[in-house]
Design a protein around this motif. Structure first.
Motif, PDB file in Angstrom:
ATOM      1  N   THR A 284       0.451  -0.530  -0.153  1.00 48.04           N
ATOM      2  CA  THR A 284      -0.071  -0.117  -0.064  1.00 48.04           C
ATOM      3  C   THR A 284       1.048   1.021   0.179  1.00 48.04           C
ATOM      4  O   THR A 284       1.722   1.316   0.615  1.00 48.04           O
ATOM      5  CB  THR A 284      -0.595   0.187   1.662  1.00 48.04           C
ATOM      6  N   ARG A 285       0.235   2.446  -0.466  1.00 39.37           N
ATOM      7  CA  ARG A 285       0.853   3.826  -0.098  1.00 39.37           C
ATOM      8  C   ARG A 285      -0.091   4.961   0.481  1.00 39.37           C
ATOM      9  O   ARG A 285      -0.930   4.053   0.459  1.00 39.37           O
ATOM     10  CB  ARG A 285       0.991   4.113  -1.790  1.00 39.37           C
ATOM     11  N   TYR A 286       0.494   5.493   1.328  1.00 43.90           N
ATOM     12  CA  TYR A 286      -0.694   6.495   1.465  1.00 43.90           C
ATOM     13  C   TYR A 286       0.572   8.249   1.618  1.00 43.90           C
ATOM     14  O   TYR A 286       0.705   8.223   2.090  1.00 43.90           O
ATOM     15  CB  TYR A 286       0.225   6.242   3.758  1.00 43.90           C
ATOM     16  N   THR A 287      -0.538   9.018   1.720  1.00 45.51           N
ATOM     17  CA  THR A 287      -0.100  10.549   0.799  1.00 45.51           C
ATOM     18  C   THR A 287      -0.790  10.581   2.767  1.00 45.51           C
ATOM     19  O   THR A 287      -2.068  11.214   2.982  1.00 45.51           O
ATOM     20  CB  THR A 287      -1.328  10.919   0.147  1.00 45.51           C
ATOM     21  N   VAL A 288       0.479  11.381   2.855  1.00 46.68           N
ATOM     22  CA  VAL A 288      -0.390  12.444   4.143  1.00 46.68           C
ATOM     23  C   VAL A 288      -0.118  13.836   3.804  1.00 46.68           C
ATOM     24  O   VAL A 288       0.958  14.101   3.669  1.00 46.68           O
ATOM     25  CB  VAL A 288       1.350  11.821   5.242  1.00 46.68           C
ATOM     26  N   VAL A 289      -0.639  14.102   5.215  1.00 46.51           N
ATOM     27  CA  VAL A 289      -0.452  15.346   5.077  1.00 46.51           C
ATOM     28  C   VAL A 289      -0.404  16.441   5.902  1.00 46.51           C
ATOM     29  O   VAL A 289      -0.690  15.262   7.351  1.00 46.51           O
ATOM     30  CB  VAL A 289      -1.969  16.256   4.357  1.00 46.51           C
ATOM     31  N   HIS A 290      -0.050  17.713   6.643  1.00 45.20           N
ATOM     32  CA  HIS A 290       0.318  18.117   7.909  1.00 45.20           C
ATOM     33  C   HIS A 290      -0.915  19.337   7.946  1.00 45.20           C
ATOM     34  O   HIS A 290      -1.729  19.883   7.466  1.00 45.20           O
ATOM     35  CB  HIS A 290       1.356  19.754   7.662  1.00 45.20           C
ATOM     36  N   ALA A 291      -1.702  18.903   9.524  1.00 43.45           N
ATOM     37  CA  ALA A 291      -3.170  19.408   9.836  1.00 43.45           C
ATOM     38  C   ALA A 291      -2.078  20.903  10.085  1.00 43.45           C
ATOM     39  O   ALA A 291      -1.617  20.526  12.040  1.00 43.45           O
ATOM     40  CB  ALA A 291      -3.547  18.659  10.472  1.00 43.45           C
ATOM     41  N   ASP A 292      -2.490  22.058   9.872  1.00 49.37           N
ATOM     42  CA  ASP A 292      -1.458  22.990  10.875  1.00 49.37           C
ATOM     43  C   ASP A 292      -2.285  22.942  12.214  1.00 49.37           C
ATOM     44  O   ASP A 292      -1.438  23.697  12.821  1.00 49.37           O
ATOM     45  CB  ASP A 292      -1.551  23.674   9.737  1.00 49.37           C
ATOM     46  N   GLU A 293      -3.104  23.413  11.925  1.00 49.38           N
ATOM     47  CA  GLU A 293      -4.143  23.870  13.771  1.00 49.38           C
ATOM     48  C   GLU A 293      -3.429  22.807  14.403  1.00 49.38           C
ATOM     49  O   GLU A 293      -3.724  22.800  15.515  1.00 49.38           O
ATOM     50  CB  GLU A 293      -5.412  23.719  12.837  1.00 49.38           C
ATOM     51  N   ALA A 294      -3.486  21.009  13.730  1.00 49.82           N
ATOM     52  CA  ALA A 294      -3.216  20.905  15.081  1.00 49.82           C
ATOM     53  C   ALA A 294      -1.416  20.447  14.697  1.00 49.82           C
ATOM     54  O   ALA A 294      -1.031  19.792  16.185  1.00 49.82           O
ATOM     55  CB  ALA A 294      -3.434  19.071  14.924  1.00 49.82           C
ATOM     56  N   ASP A 295      -0.882  20.725  13.911  1.00 48.75           N
ATOM     57  CA  ASP A 295       0.735  20.405  14.241  1.00 48.75           C
ATOM     58  C   ASP A 295       0.975  18.929  13.786  1.00 48.75           C
ATOM     59  O   ASP A 295       2.323  18.497  14.917  1.00 48.75           O
ATOM     60  CB  ASP A 295       1.636  21.277  15.482  1.00 48.75           C
ATOM     61  N   GLU A 296       0.303  18.331  13.223  1.00 47.78           N
ATOM     62  CA  GLU A 296       0.339  16.867  13.406  1.00 47.78           C
ATOM     63  C   GLU A 296       0.650  16.807  11.636  1.00 47.78           C
ATOM     64  O   GLU A 296      -0.328  17.019  10.608  1.00 47.78           O
ATOM     65  CB  GLU A 296      -0.297  16.148  14.132  1.00 47.78           C
ATOM     66  N   TRP A 297       1.026  15.193  11.771  1.00 50.60           N
ATOM     67  CA  TRP A 297       0.946  14.703  10.320  1.00 50.60           C
ATOM     68  C   TRP A 297      -0.592  13.809   9.972  1.00 50.60           C
ATOM     69  O   TRP A 297      -0.021  12.957  11.421  1.00 50.60           O
ATOM     70  CB  TRP A 297       1.861  13.701   9.340  1.00 50.60           C
ATOM     71  N   LEU A 298      -0.465  13.551   8.743  1.00 52.42           N
ATOM     72  CA  LEU A 298      -2.059  12.727   9.072  1.00 52.42           C
ATOM     73  C   LEU A 298      -2.390  12.316   7.874  1.00 52.42           C
ATOM     74  O   LEU A 298      -2.000  12.293   6.631  1.00 52.42           O
ATOM     75  CB  LEU A 298      -3.452  13.339   8.991  1.00 52.42           C
ATOM     76  N   ILE A 299      -3.156  10.774   7.530  1.00 50.76           N
ATOM     77  CA  ILE A 299      -3.130  10.348   6.375  1.00 50.76           C
ATOM     78  C   ILE A 299      -4.675  11.016   5.558  1.00 50.76           C
ATOM     79  O   ILE A 299      -5.412  11.092   5.759  1.00 50.76           O
ATOM     80  CB  ILE A 299      -3.562   8.482   6.928  1.00 50.76           C
ATOM     81  N   SER A 300      -3.851  10.523   4.794  1.00 51.88           N
ATOM     82  CA  SER A 300      -5.092  11.425   3.896  1.00 51.88           C
ATOM     83  C   SER A 300      -5.717  10.806   3.067  1.00 51.88           C
ATOM     84  O   SER A 300      -7.338  10.813   3.346  1.00 51.88           O
ATOM     85  CB  SER A 300      -4.587  12.668   2.554  1.00 51.88           C
TER      86      SER A 300
END
Length: 728
Positions: A284-300
């Motif tokens: 599998t491949r996961y695209t990860v985005v940065h959530a600025d408000e929480a200052d953390e990386w999350l899986i999109s």
């Protein structure tokens, strides 16, 4: 580990009968070589050379070089291509250059064919495969990194582990860590934690609330019972400039007891399944985005790369596979070049003899306990300096090697998943793919996946059936050993029950020495201490037939080991000693072999020979408690009790948690009348393992001596009183 025989760089070694026969008939072997249509046939052609020791192989190559013709050039080229020994390749390369200077150019090319018995020479070198042998899955796993560490410098294993952890921590960026954490939590059934790693607009959430999302997966897990996650590959992809991007490539597997009808969007297509455990492999491949408000990386988003591969046309898949294969070969050549440089450095180092090790000094001390011949402070300083240099050299080598491992793992993982897609399209015509995939699983230490490819080959192909089934049986045997190490004894029995029938089927397909060795080995396996005589007879017959060959050095080691075990089962001490002595010639650096020689020499009252063998065992394996105990027994039998105590004391220093050695030392002190010291070591032994038979024996002896001593004390006290009474 067998001791390498270093080639003679001066005069050619005197050729043995086998080597002379090959040189005399070299034109016939060259004709056979050029008529070969498979790597297996090529291997058979040069097997007579590769079964020789290194010195003789070099001598044969030199003699072939003197022939100055095309037939010799072809044979030398084949030996060069299929050998993974530096000295052999170096000599062959020199002769190739010599012949080319005389305008003699080899016309031989390796057959463009791969099967379950062979793999390109460069990959063989990486996997430590022995020349001329069908690929033995056992060898791909038996020389793992942990044993490499142990064989070179056991004391640094923790430092190596720390280095691994440090490197992997440094290599994992925030977006890699979030994917790792998500897959781990999801596989462990911690769905609340897994949910936290998903972006709010991720399609994987399906528009559900957290409670709904978790409840659906908990319901799914009741049927699926997912467990035993393994992540073989996890790394960020890179753009055209070589910079990491927040798309994470993951190769992983998971055991699933039963796959529910209802699917989940985050559960990808499994490319293959090992039905024995329910393990399935995913890509599998996961695209990860940065959530600025929480200052953390999350899986999109997640893409199912395995499913994408399965939808591709065959021509495109083959093209992708060729690209991955080319990258792999390039990487392996680079790794081989680094290894060759390391070998050259080691050869230079061999010219310098460093300080005697502390272990060797201590063994010598057992002979000269009372002699003041060792300046311990000076030796410790020299030893520390030598060990620090060794540690640094090994750490540097591992650091460099580890740098290539993630790339190797990624390429092998991609290769296997693309192979799965091609096999699925045409399982009947995929023998080459089965063989290559089976071989590659060794590079990423995936026994279960190797078993699947061997199963598929056995099911869908008819060629080389005996070899395929033998490799499958080997794999099950190793899976059983692995399960035992993991304390999964029930699963180990399940695997072992499969080995014997598969080995018999392999033997029926092809009566081969290696298969007979395998069957003989499994016949000797028993949960009981004693094997039934009927099985011993059949095992012995297997080894005796296998003895007739053709055999490699490794085959001969297994045969002698098997025959030694049979002799031990039958309490035939002289026969057991004979086979272990044969083993000492084949693998002189094996400490256990010398321990068994010492044991049987002692049983036969050959105490001087026993002493020498056991000292050698302890030099090779300074932590072996059996060698200390047996050597102490030898010294006791020849009435050298101070040596017996000293050698066991050294053993206790090396193995402070050995109940056996602590109790043995207590017994020796008890024999010398030092009850206080005996109690000290017996107390330690009781704390370690009060149920050990020798601990129980010493306990009884110590209690008996205490009672006798107490009785004597009462008698003395009574006599003293009587004397006083009379005096009055």
């Amino acid at each position: 580990m067998a001791e390498q025989q270093h080639p003679n760089n001066g005069q050619s070694a005197r050729l043995s009968a086998a080597a002379q026969q090959y040189v005399e008939h070299y034109t016939e072997y060259a004709q056979q070589l050029n008529a070969s249509h498979s790597i297996a046939e090529v291997v058979n052609t040069i097997e007579p050379v590769q079964s020789l020791n290194e010195t003789e192989q070099v001598a044969v190559i030199k003699e072939l070089g003197k022939k100055n013709d095309l037939a010799a050039a072809d044979l030398i080229q084949a030996i060069f291509s299929l050998s993974d020994k530096k000295s052999i390749r170096k000599e062959a390369r020199s002769r190739i250059v010599q012949l080319e200077n005389n305008d003699i150019y080899s016309e031989w090319e390796a057959p463009a064919e791969n099967n379950i018995t062979a793999f390109p020479s460069s990959f063989n070198s990486f996997l430590n495969e022995k020349e001329g042998e069908p690929i033995s899955i056992g060898e791909l796993y038996s020389n793992g990194m942990d044993k490499v560490i142990d064989s070179q410098l056991p004391d640094i294993s923790s430092e190596i582990s720390n280095m691994f952890a440090s490197l992997f921590e440094q290599s994992e960026s925030g977006y890699v860590q979030v994917v790792d954490a998500f897959v781990d939590a999801w596989s462990e059934g911690d769905y609340e934690a897994a949910y936290q790693f998903l972006a709010s607009d991720s399609p994987l959430i399906e528009g559900l609330s957290k409670e709904e999302w978790v409840a659906r997966r908990e319901q799914w897990a009741k049927v699926a019972q997912p467990h035993d996650l393994e992540i073989k590959m996890i790394e960020a992809l890179k753009d055209e400039n070589g910079q990491e991007i927040s798309v994470i490539d993951v190769g992983w597997s998971l055991c699933i007891t039963e796959l529910p009808e209802e699917s989940l969007p985050e559960l990808p297509l499994s490319t293959i399944e090992f039905k024995d455990t329910g393990r399935r492999w995913f890509w599998t491949r996961y695209t990860v985005v940065h959530a600025d408000e929480a200052d953390e990386w999350l899986i999109s988003t997640m893409s199912d790369e395995a499913a994408n591969a399965f939808r591709q046309p065959r021509a495109e898949l083959e093209q992708r596979l060729a690209v991955v294969d080319a990258e792999l070969q390039s990487l392996i050549e680079s790794m081989e070049a680094k290894a060759a440089e390391e070998d050259e450095d080691e050869e230079e180092d061999e010219e310098f003899i460093g300080p005697v090790s502390r272990d060797q000094i201590e063994i010598v001390r057992a002979d000269v306990v009372d002699a003041d011949v060792v300046d311990e402070e000076e030796d410790e300083d020299e030893e520390d300096e030598g060990e620090e240099a060794d540690v640094q050299d090994i750490m540097d080598a591992f650091t460099e090697m580890i740098g290539d491992l993630p790339t190797m793992t990624r390429l092998v993982t991609h290769y296997l998943h693309l192979s799965d897609a091609l096999i699925a399209q045409n399982p009947q015509e995929s023998q080459d793919l089965y063989g290559r995939a089976f071989s590659m699983t060794g590079a990423i230490s995936d026994l279960e996946r190797g078993a699947v490819y061997a199963q598929q080959a056995a099911e869908h192909t008819t060629e080389l059936r005996g070899v395929i089934l033998r490799n499958l049986a080997y794999t099950y045997m190793l899976l059983a050993e692995q399960a035992d190490e993991d304390d999964e004894h029930e699963q180990s029995h399940v695997y072992l029950d499969k080995v014997e029938p598969i080995a018999r089927e392999a033997l029926a397909a092809e009566d081969d020495p290696k298969t007979r060795i395998l069957l003989g080995t499994i016949l000797l396996h028993s949960e009981d201490e004693e094997v039934e005589e009927q099985r011993l007879k059949e095992a012995e017959a297997c080894f005796r037939v296998a003895e007739k060959g053709p055999n490699t050095k490794e085959d001969l080691i297994e045969i002698e080991n098997g025959l030694a075990q049979i002799a031990e089962q039958r309490d035939m001490h002289e026969a057991a000693l004979h086979h272990y002595q044969n083993l000492s010639q084949l693998e002189p650096d094996n400490g256990r072999t010398w321990q068994r020689i010492g044991y049987y020499q002692a049983e036969l009252k050959h105490f001087k020979a026993a002493e020498e063998a056991l000292k050698q065992a302890l030099i090779l394996d300074p932590d072996d408690e059996e060698s200390y105990g047996t050597l102490a027994y030898v010294y006791t039998e020849i009435n050298q009790l101070s040596k017996a105590r000293e050698i066991v004391r050294i053993g206790v220093e090396k193995n402070p948690d050995s109940a056996y050695l602590n109790a043995s030392l207590a017994m020796l002190y008890l024999g010398s009348g030092d009850i206080r010291s005996a109690q000290k070591y017996q107390q330690r032994a009781e704390e370690l393992d009060g149920d050990d038979p020798i601990v129980q024996d010493v306990r009884q002896q110590l209690n008996l001596v205490k009672k006798q001593t107490a009785g004597q004390g009462k008698n003395k006290s009574s006599k003293a009183k009587q004397g006083k009474h009379k005096k009055r």
